[in-house]
Motif scaffolding. Structure first.
Motif, PDB file in Angstrom:
ATOM      1  N   ALA A 188      -6.295 -12.082   5.952  1.00 22.39           N
ATOM      2  CA  ALA A 188      -7.156 -13.105   5.370  1.00 22.39           C
ATOM      3  C   ALA A 188      -8.605 -12.660   5.444  1.00 22.39           C
ATOM      4  O   ALA A 188      -9.405 -12.949   4.574  1.00 22.39           O
ATOM      5  N   ASP A 189      -8.942 -11.928   6.520  1.00 22.94           N
ATOM      6  CA  ASP A 189     -10.288 -11.394   6.727  1.00 22.94           C
ATOM      7  C   ASP A 189     -10.164  -9.900   6.953  1.00 22.94           C
ATOM      8  O   ASP A 189      -9.721  -9.454   8.012  1.00 22.94           O
ATOM      9  N   LEU A 190     -10.549  -9.106   5.958  1.00 21.75           N
ATOM     10  CA  LEU A 190     -10.353  -7.659   6.027  1.00 21.75           C
ATOM     11  C   LEU A 190     -11.232  -7.023   7.096  1.00 21.75           C
ATOM     12  O   LEU A 190     -10.803  -6.105   7.806  1.00 21.75           O
ATOM     13  N   ILE A 191     -12.471  -7.500   7.235  1.00 24.87           N
ATOM     14  CA  ILE A 191     -13.372  -6.936   8.235  1.00 24.87           C
ATOM     15  C   ILE A 191     -12.889  -7.257   9.643  1.00 24.87           C
ATOM     16  O   ILE A 191     -12.902  -6.402  10.541  1.00 24.87           O
ATOM     17  N   ASP A 192     -12.427  -8.482   9.857  1.00 23.24           N
ATOM     18  CA  ASP A 192     -11.917  -8.854  11.172  1.00 23.24           C
ATOM     19  C   ASP A 192     -10.623  -8.115  11.493  1.00 23.24           C
ATOM     20  O   ASP A 192     -10.186  -8.090  12.648  1.00 23.24           O
ATOM     21  N   SER A 193     -10.016  -7.497  10.495  1.00 22.87           N
ATOM     22  CA  SER A 193      -8.792  -6.736  10.711  1.00 22.87           C
ATOM     23  C   SER A 193      -9.077  -5.294  11.109  1.00 22.87           C
ATOM     24  O   SER A 193      -8.529  -4.796  12.093  1.00 22.87           O
ATOM     25  N   ILE A 194      -9.921  -4.605  10.365  1.00 23.29           N
ATOM     26  CA  ILE A 194     -10.123  -3.170  10.604  1.00 23.29           C
ATOM     27  C   ILE A 194     -11.450  -2.855  11.281  1.00 23.29           C
ATOM     28  O   ILE A 194     -11.747  -1.694  11.551  1.00 23.29           O
ATOM     29  N   TYR A 195     -12.256  -3.919  11.580  1.00 23.59           N
ATOM     30  CA  TYR A 195     -13.560  -3.712  12.198  1.00 23.59           C
ATOM     31  C   TYR A 195     -13.845  -4.826  13.208  1.00 23.59           C
ATOM     32  O   TYR A 195     -14.983  -5.223  13.412  1.00 23.59           O
ATOM     33  N   SER A 196     -12.767  -5.328  13.852  1.00 24.74           N
ATOM     34  CA  SER A 196     -12.956  -6.422  14.807  1.00 24.74           C
ATOM     35  C   SER A 196     -13.752  -5.930  16.007  1.00 24.74           C
ATOM     36  O   SER A 196     -13.669  -4.764  16.396  1.00 24.74           O
ATOM     37  N   GLY A 197     -14.522  -6.828  16.603  1.00 23.13           N
ATOM     38  CA  GLY A 197     -15.355  -6.447  17.726  1.00 23.13           C
ATOM     39  C   GLY A 197     -16.387  -5.400  17.347  1.00 23.13           C
ATOM     40  O   GLY A 197     -16.876  -4.667  18.210  1.00 23.13           O
ATOM     41  N   ARG A 198     -16.710  -5.329  16.053  1.00 28.68           N
ATOM     42  CA  ARG A 198     -17.678  -4.351  15.529  1.00 28.68           C
ATOM     43  C   ARG A 198     -17.255  -2.924  15.857  1.00 28.68           C
ATOM     44  O   ARG A 198     -18.074  -2.038  16.044  1.00 28.68           O
ATOM     45  N   TRP A 247       0.838  -1.204   0.000  1.00 32.26           N
ATOM     46  CA  TRP A 247       0.000   0.000   0.000  1.00 32.26           C
ATOM     47  C   TRP A 247       0.876   1.258   0.000  1.00 32.26           C
ATOM     48  O   TRP A 247       1.653   1.489   0.921  1.00 32.26           O
ATOM     49  N   GLY A 248       0.777   2.033  -1.060  1.00 31.74           N
ATOM     50  CA  GLY A 248       1.453   3.319  -1.104  1.00 31.74           C
ATOM     51  C   GLY A 248       2.931   3.279  -1.427  1.00 31.74           C
ATOM     52  O   GLY A 248       3.597   4.313  -1.368  1.00 31.74           O
ATOM     53  N   THR A 249       3.492   2.107  -1.789  1.00 31.28           N
ATOM     54  CA  THR A 249       4.927   2.033  -2.072  1.00 31.28           C
ATOM     55  C   THR A 249       5.176   1.960  -3.574  1.00 31.28           C
ATOM     56  O   THR A 249       4.361   1.411  -4.323  1.00 31.28           O
ATOM     57  N   PRO A 250       6.301   2.494  -4.057  1.00 32.53           N
ATOM     58  CA  PRO A 250       6.599   2.476  -5.488  1.00 32.53           C
ATOM     59  C   PRO A 250       7.094   1.115  -5.960  1.00 32.53           C
ATOM     60  O   PRO A 250       7.406   0.233  -5.147  1.00 32.53           O
ATOM     61  N   GLN A 251       7.199   0.963  -7.257  1.00 30.62           N
ATOM     62  CA  GLN A 251       7.484  -0.338  -7.858  1.00 30.62           C
ATOM     63  C   GLN A 251       8.874  -0.873  -7.555  1.00 30.62           C
ATOM     64  O   GLN A 251       9.148  -2.050  -7.782  1.00 30.62           O
ATOM     65  N   VAL A 252       9.743  -0.050  -7.013  1.00 30.07           N
ATOM     66  CA  VAL A 252      11.100  -0.504  -6.692  1.00 30.07           C
ATOM     67  C   VAL A 252      11.187  -1.133  -5.307  1.00 30.07           C
ATOM     68  O   VAL A 252      12.281  -1.494  -4.853  1.00 30.07           O
ATOM     69  N   GLN A 253      10.068  -1.311  -4.632  1.00 30.87           N
ATOM     70  CA  GLN A 253      10.055  -1.796  -3.251  1.00 30.87           C
ATOM     71  C   GLN A 253      10.871  -3.066  -3.052  1.00 30.87           C
ATOM     72  O   GLN A 253      11.608  -3.196  -2.077  1.00 30.87           O
ATOM     73  N   TYR A 254      10.762  -4.022  -3.968  1.00 34.26           N
ATOM     74  CA  TYR A 254      11.356  -5.350  -3.748  1.00 34.26           C
ATOM     75  C   TYR A 254      12.665  -5.555  -4.521  1.00 34.26           C
ATOM     76  O   TYR A 254      13.111  -6.704  -4.646  1.00 34.26           O
ATOM     77  N   GLN A 310     -14.560   0.297  14.777  1.00 40.33           N
ATOM     78  CA  GLN A 310     -13.651   0.846  13.784  1.00 40.33           C
ATOM     79  C   GLN A 310     -12.261   1.047  14.398  1.00 40.33           C
ATOM     80  O   GLN A 310     -12.129   1.652  15.464  1.00 40.33           O
ATOM     81  N   HIS A 311     -11.242   0.539  13.707  1.00 40.49           N
ATOM     82  CA  HIS A 311      -9.865   0.780  14.116  1.00 40.49           C
ATOM     83  C   HIS A 311      -9.449   2.105  13.471  1.00 40.49           C
ATOM     84  O   HIS A 311      -8.862   2.145  12.388  1.00 40.49           O
ATOM     85  N   THR A 312      -9.745   3.196  14.157  1.00 40.69           N
ATOM     86  CA  THR A 312      -9.700   4.512  13.524  1.00 40.69           C
ATOM     87  C   THR A 312      -8.293   4.960  13.147  1.00 40.69           C
ATOM     88  O   THR A 312      -8.101   5.559  12.089  1.00 40.69           O
ATOM     89  N   GLN A 313      -7.302   4.699  14.005  1.00 35.12           N
ATOM     90  CA  GLN A 313      -5.940   5.109  13.655  1.00 35.12           C
ATOM     91  C   GLN A 313      -5.438   4.342  12.445  1.00 35.12           C
ATOM     92  O   GLN A 313      -4.811   4.927  11.549  1.00 35.12           O
ATOM     93  N   ALA A 314      -5.700   3.045  12.396  1.00 30.55           N
ATOM     94  CA  ALA A 314      -5.261   2.249  11.252  1.00 30.55           C
ATOM     95  C   ALA A 314      -5.940   2.733   9.971  1.00 30.55           C
ATOM     96  O   ALA A 314      -5.294   2.885   8.931  1.00 30.55           O
ATOM     97  N   ALA A 315      -7.256   2.981  10.042  1.00 32.19           N
ATOM     98  CA  ALA A 315      -7.984   3.454   8.865  1.00 32.19           C
ATOM     99  C   ALA A 315      -7.485   4.818   8.423  1.00 32.19           C
ATOM    100  O   ALA A 315      -7.347   5.086   7.217  1.00 32.19           O
ATOM    101  N   ALA A 316      -7.203   5.702   9.380  1.00 30.25           N
ATOM    102  CA  ALA A 316      -6.705   7.029   9.038  1.00 30.25           C
ATOM    103  C   ALA A 316      -5.342   6.954   8.357  1.00 30.25           C
ATOM    104  O   ALA A 316      -5.060   7.703   7.408  1.00 30.25           O
ATOM    105  N   LEU A 317      -4.485   6.039   8.846  1.00 24.53           N
ATOM    106  CA  LEU A 317      -3.162   5.871   8.235  1.00 24.53           C
ATOM    107  C   LEU A 317      -3.304   5.383   6.795  1.00 24.53           C
ATOM    108  O   LEU A 317      -2.667   5.922   5.874  1.00 24.53           O
ATOM    109  N   LEU A 318      -4.129   4.363   6.575  1.00 21.23           N
ATOM    110  CA  LEU A 318      -4.334   3.836   5.221  1.00 21.23           C
ATOM    111  C   LEU A 318      -4.929   4.898   4.307  1.00 21.23           C
ATOM    112  O   LEU A 318      -4.521   5.051   3.148  1.00 21.23           O
ATOM    113  N   ASP A 319      -5.907   5.631   4.814  1.00 19.71           N
ATOM    114  CA  ASP A 319      -6.556   6.681   4.032  1.00 19.71           C
ATOM    115  C   ASP A 319      -5.551   7.764   3.649  1.00 19.71           C
ATOM    116  O   ASP A 319      -5.454   8.169   2.483  1.00 19.71           O
ATOM    117  N   GLY A 320      -4.786   8.227   4.630  1.00 22.25           N
ATOM    118  CA  GLY A 320      -3.835   9.307   4.364  1.00 22.25           C
ATOM    119  C   GLY A 320      -2.752   8.911   3.375  1.00 22.25           C
ATOM    120  O   GLY A 320      -2.413   9.677   2.469  1.00 22.25           O
TER     121      GLY A 320
END
Length: 517
Positions: free
Chosen positions: A169-179, A72-79, A181-191
């Protein structure tokens, strides 16, 4: 928009120049080297890519193919550093910038169907334009690349091996576990995506729904996430039976380890699970610079065995490998259920009422930063347990342990909750408490409820995030529950209260998994 595109172009040029300069011979076309190419993805979208081939490639033989989408957000030379190393050992390596980021075309789809179709088009291109062997194809990479690789392996049977590092493996269980919102994680991805790419309209709506806690969009958000979770396509993946290597960090604040462990249990093909200290993608980071790195070493061994047929012993090792956050090397287990072979319950006796809307001082730290500090200095988030204000925090403690307790796996909380409002959020924390009352965070997890009847008790069962942590002799474990944490969204109305009780016919407890001594 033009200014941001110019900044992206300048940045990718600087990053590319820096990495290429750092890995020397990879830039030399005379030794197989690297080619920067355009690959046509799904719907005609241009994907910026690079190809590294073995130095002895002369058209007389075929080599196993490895495809690495970017994170996420990295250029093609990453690897590039890893690609050079893998090419030197006999692989054709193709890495490409996923759609919507940097100089690739299209819009960000968050591992949607176009991203999976792109990966298959990259494989098509590599088979047509490089000395790649169609019968020996692997995919992998970190974070976003891990998710796309797993999804592609479920849809494209040509993928015979996957190394999914710090992924989901489960995107919802990652960023929305326990129903919640993982707000800091979402804000980082969004930004990051706003700075380095172009979000699709659908992605903008999803991030908006996460920010605003719009329950009318919850079902749509869950459906969106399931489409992007390999757990939805588990039967297809098991039918294709690629060899799957999953690696993650205990403190991953974007993709917590539980969802990987649950997914691992359901895989029926060749598989390996590896957890170690760190936060999101931090344990693999040094490998991107070409430095020694155990995760990348095991990734190469995994591909060598399953794509080259090398008898390097990886298939004879225990398939579940864990490294404690406290000390020591890797521990081996035959399966995930053997990790926490025994358990010890801490009773949560009595009735305790806390008020909401105030951070008690117990919290999970900051996204990525706290995990790095724990990884490097073994300093997790801390709190003085005796000083936590009982007005806003419920606290239960175990007895002092006469011997070290090796916590391994997933702690589980069971309690009875009576709210004063129909919605609310709680966050549970497990602490290692020393003689002076200073608590070091062992694990945590959030829990949100909606639609409950005020004043009516109901049962709560919550899995804390999996971990491996050694509690020294003479210390205690403490469970703390409060309602505010900077990592998560809070759904407690102003002035709400939560009461935790332990009925005689349904006692409350936290079950702590322990390694068999």
């Amino acid at each position: 928009m033009g200014h941001r595109r110019a900044l992206r172009t300048t940045a990718v040029g600087l990053v590319s120049a820096t990495l290429i300069a750092g890995i020397g011979p990879v830039a030399s076309a005379s030794t197989g080297g690297i080619r920067f190419v355009d690959i046509t993805g799904d719907g005609g979208t241009t994907l910026k890519a690079n190809v590294v081939t073995p130095a002895d490639a002369d058209g007389s033989r075929r080599y196993p193919l490895l495809v690495f989408p970017t994170s996420w957000g990295t250029p093609q030379v990453q690897y590039l550093a890893q690609a050079q190393k893998l090419a030197n050992s006999g692989y054709v390596v193709v890495s490409y910038n996923v759609r919507g980021f940097w100089q690739s075309g299209g819009e960000i789809e968050v591992a949607g169907p176009p991203d999976v179709a792109d990966a298959s088009r990259v494989i098509d291109w590599a088979l047509a334009n490089t000395p790649a062997d169609a019968g020996r194809i692997g995919m992998g990479g970190m974070s976003y690349a891990a998710g796309i690789s797993l999804l592609t392996a479920a849809q494209d049977e040509r993928v015979r091996a996957v190394a999914a590092l710090s992924g989901w493996a489960d995107l919802i269980d990652s960023i929305y576990s326990g129903r919640t919102q993982h707000t800091q994680a979402a804000a980082l991805l969004d930004g990051v995506s706003l700075a380095t790419g172009r979000q699709s309209a659908e992605v903008r709506e999803i991030f908006h729904a996460l920010r605003t806690s719009d329950l009318s969009k919850e079902d749509a958000m869950i459906a969106w996430g399931k489409k992007r979770s390999v757990t939805t396509y588990l039967d297809q993946l098991n039918d294709n039976a690629p060899a799957v290597f999953l690696a993650n960090a205990w403190g991953d604040s974007i993709f917590p380890p539980n969802q990987y462990a649950d997914f691992y249990d359901k895989l029926t093909g060749p598989k390996r699970l590896q957890f170690r200290p760190g936060d999101h993608a931090t344990a693999e980071l040094t490998g991107l610079l070409g430095l020694p790195n155990d995760v990348w070493t095991d990734t190469e061994r995994w591909f060598d065995h399953h794509l080259k047929g090398e008898a390097n012993g990886i298939d004879g090792e225990q398939p579940v490998r864990l490294k404690s956050r406290s000390s020591g090397g890797y521990e081996g287990y035959p399966d995930w259920k053997s990790v926490g072979a025994t358990s010890r319950k801490i009773a949560l006796a009595g009735s305790t009422t806390i008020r909401t809307n105030v951070n008690s001082g117990a919290d999970g730290g900051l996204v990525v930063l706290s995990g790095i500090l724990d990884q490097i200095a073994k300093v997790p988030p801390m709190a003085s347990i005796p000083l936590l204000p009982r007005r806003w925090a419920a606290v239960w403690q175990s007895e002092k342990y006469g011997s070290a307790q090796q916590v391994r796996g997933t702690a589980r909380l069971h309690t009875t909750l009576t709210p004063t409002e129909e919605s609310g959020t709680l966050v549970a924390y497990l602490y290692d408490v020393g003689p002076l009352g200073l608590g070091k965070l062992v694990s945590n997890a959030p829990y949100t409820f909606h639609g409950r009847t005020p004043g009516e008790p109901f049962g709560v069962d919550l899995e804390l995030f999996s971990t491996a942590y050694d509690v020294p002799a003479g210390h205690r474990l403490a469970l703390v529950v409060d309602t505010v944490d900077p990592l998560y969204a809070e759904h407690n109305p102003t002035g709400a209260q939560l009461t935790f009780s332990s009925p005689a016919n349904d006692p409350s407890f936290v079950s702590v998994p322990l390694r068999e001594q």
